[in-house]
Design a protein around this motif. Structure first.
Motif, mmCIF file in Angstrom:
data_model
loop_
_atom_site.group_PDB
_atom_site.id
_atom_site.type_symbol
_atom_site.label_atom_id
_atom_site.label_comp_id
_atom_site.label_asym_id
_atom_site.label_seq_id
_atom_site.Cartn_x
_atom_site.Cartn_y
_atom_site.Cartn_z
ATOM 1 N N GLU A 135 -41.317 -91.808 19.660
ATOM 2 C CA GLU A 135 -41.528 -91.638 18.214
ATOM 3 C C GLU A 135 -42.214 -92.819 17.649
ATOM 4 O O GLU A 135 -43.311 -92.790 17.058
ATOM 5 C CB GLU A 135 -40.358 -91.408 17.347
ATOM 6 C CG GLU A 135 -39.772 -89.889 17.500
ATOM 7 C CD GLU A 135 -38.431 -89.711 16.949
ATOM 8 O OE1 GLU A 135 -37.744 -90.726 16.251
ATOM 9 O OE2 GLU A 135 -37.767 -88.806 16.935
ATOM 10 N N ARG A 136 -41.915 -94.009 18.015
ATOM 11 C CA ARG A 136 -42.549 -95.181 17.752
ATOM 12 C C ARG A 136 -43.941 -95.155 18.220
ATOM 13 O O ARG A 136 -44.728 -95.536 17.383
ATOM 14 C CB ARG A 136 -41.527 -96.370 18.094
ATOM 15 C CG ARG A 136 -42.194 -97.583 17.422
ATOM 16 C CD ARG A 136 -41.317 -98.765 18.135
ATOM 17 N NE ARG A 136 -39.853 -98.635 17.834
ATOM 18 C CZ ARG A 136 -38.810 -98.938 18.405
ATOM 19 N NH1 ARG A 136 -38.959 -99.469 19.700
ATOM 20 N NH2 ARG A 136 -37.651 -98.746 17.846
ATOM 21 N N ALA A 138 -45.998 -92.713 18.898
ATOM 22 C CA ALA A 138 -46.552 -91.677 17.953
ATOM 23 C C ALA A 138 -46.942 -92.507 16.776
ATOM 24 O O ALA A 138 -47.972 -92.123 16.100
ATOM 25 C CB ALA A 138 -45.798 -90.279 17.674
ATOM 26 N N GLN A 139 -46.093 -93.165 16.013
ATOM 27 C CA GLN A 139 -46.398 -93.508 14.702
ATOM 28 C C GLN A 139 -47.644 -94.524 14.685
ATOM 29 O O GLN A 139 -48.271 -94.768 13.850
ATOM 30 C CB GLN A 139 -45.229 -94.268 13.999
ATOM 31 C CG GLN A 139 -43.857 -93.149 13.618
ATOM 32 C CD GLN A 139 -44.598 -92.266 12.483
ATOM 33 O OE1 GLN A 139 -45.258 -92.781 11.794
ATOM 34 N NE2 GLN A 139 -44.109 -90.973 12.554
ATOM 35 N N ARG A 140 -47.490 -95.409 15.723
ATOM 36 C CA ARG A 140 -48.395 -96.353 15.969
ATOM 37 C C ARG A 140 -49.888 -96.065 16.091
ATOM 38 O O ARG A 140 -50.726 -96.451 15.435
ATOM 39 C CB ARG A 140 -47.987 -97.404 17.208
ATOM 40 C CG ARG A 140 -47.023 -98.205 17.224
ATOM 41 C CD ARG A 140 -46.875 -99.158 18.079
ATOM 42 N NE ARG A 140 -45.676 -100.151 17.955
ATOM 43 C CZ ARG A 140 -44.761 -100.475 19.061
ATOM 44 N NH1 ARG A 140 -44.983 -100.024 20.175
ATOM 45 N NH2 ARG A 140 -43.750 -101.046 18.888
ATOM 46 N N LEU A 142 -50.658 -93.052 15.155
ATOM 47 C CA LEU A 142 -51.389 -92.262 13.857
ATOM 48 C C LEU A 142 -51.781 -93.185 13.157
ATOM 49 O O LEU A 142 -52.730 -93.141 12.529
ATOM 50 C CB LEU A 142 -50.110 -91.455 13.409
ATOM 51 C CG LEU A 142 -50.433 -90.650 12.253
ATOM 52 C CD1 LEU A 142 -51.381 -89.800 12.507
ATOM 53 C CD2 LEU A 142 -49.043 -90.017 11.644
ATOM 54 N N ALA A 143 -51.170 -94.656 12.981
ATOM 55 C CA ALA A 143 -51.597 -95.469 12.142
ATOM 56 C C ALA A 143 -52.793 -96.147 12.539
ATOM 57 O O ALA A 143 -53.711 -96.470 11.674
ATOM 58 C CB ALA A 143 -50.196 -96.736 11.985
ATOM 59 N N ASN A 146 -55.605 -93.734 11.654
ATOM 60 C CA ASN A 146 -55.812 -93.883 10.101
ATOM 61 C C ASN A 146 -56.575 -94.990 9.652
ATOM 62 O O ASN A 146 -57.425 -94.863 8.686
ATOM 63 C CB ASN A 146 -54.490 -93.868 9.406
ATOM 64 C CG ASN A 146 -53.949 -92.379 9.436
ATOM 65 O OD1 ASN A 146 -54.672 -91.363 9.707
ATOM 66 N ND2 ASN A 146 -52.669 -92.248 9.016
#
Length: 151
Positions: A135-136, A138-140, A142-143, A146
């Motif tokens: 999950e971490r 995936a968040q990285r 995505l950031a 963006n």
């Protein structure tokens, strides 16, 4: 937040949580306000329709006198009768235990967050660590995506 049991969510699968009041002596409240508490080895039991917190460490109050409290004494927890009955039913199944997650103050009263939990096995712990890492990542990703899109 006065004290938190950080290992609890790692070692146990939390099923239900409850908020309970604590029956404390005056020096215990002052020691809690100083942040002198530990829930590392603490657990709770239900005896004769009452819930008791055992092995929780609330350090002695520094300005206390001979009236100071014992650091690891058994403390009574305040819950509704229906909640106690529900907890007793849940504890009847094998492998479940009642563990404290946190001690905090709410509207001037000391409260404790209890959880009915089941112990995790070693592979469950590895699985939850891997899931958290995924999950971490995936968040990285995505950031980063963006950030590239805005520039």
């Amino acid at each position: 937040m006065v004290a938190q049991n950080r290992r609890a969510r790692h070692d146990y699968q939390v099923n239900d949580t409850y908020e309970a009041g604590l029956v404390l002596a005056g020096t215990e409240v002052k020691a809690l306000r100083d942040g002198k508490a530990s829930l590392a080895d603490a657990f709770a039991t239900v005896d004769d329709g009452e819930v008791w917190l055992r092995a929780a460490h609330i350090g002695e109050y520094s300005h206390g006198s001979w009236t100071n409290h014992a650091a690891r004494r058994t403390r009574k927890l305040l819950l509704n009768r229906k909640e106690i009955a529900k907890i007793e039913r849940e504890l009847g199944s094998a492998g479940t235990t009642l563990i404290p997650l946190a001690i905090y103050f709410k509207d001037g009263y000391a409260k404790i967050e209890l959880a009915v939990a089941t112990g995790k096995r070693e592979y469950d712990k590895r699985e939850s660590i891997a899931k958290r890492d995924a999950e971490r990542e995936a968040q990285r990703a995505l950031a980063a995506r963006n950030r590239r899109g805005r520039g």
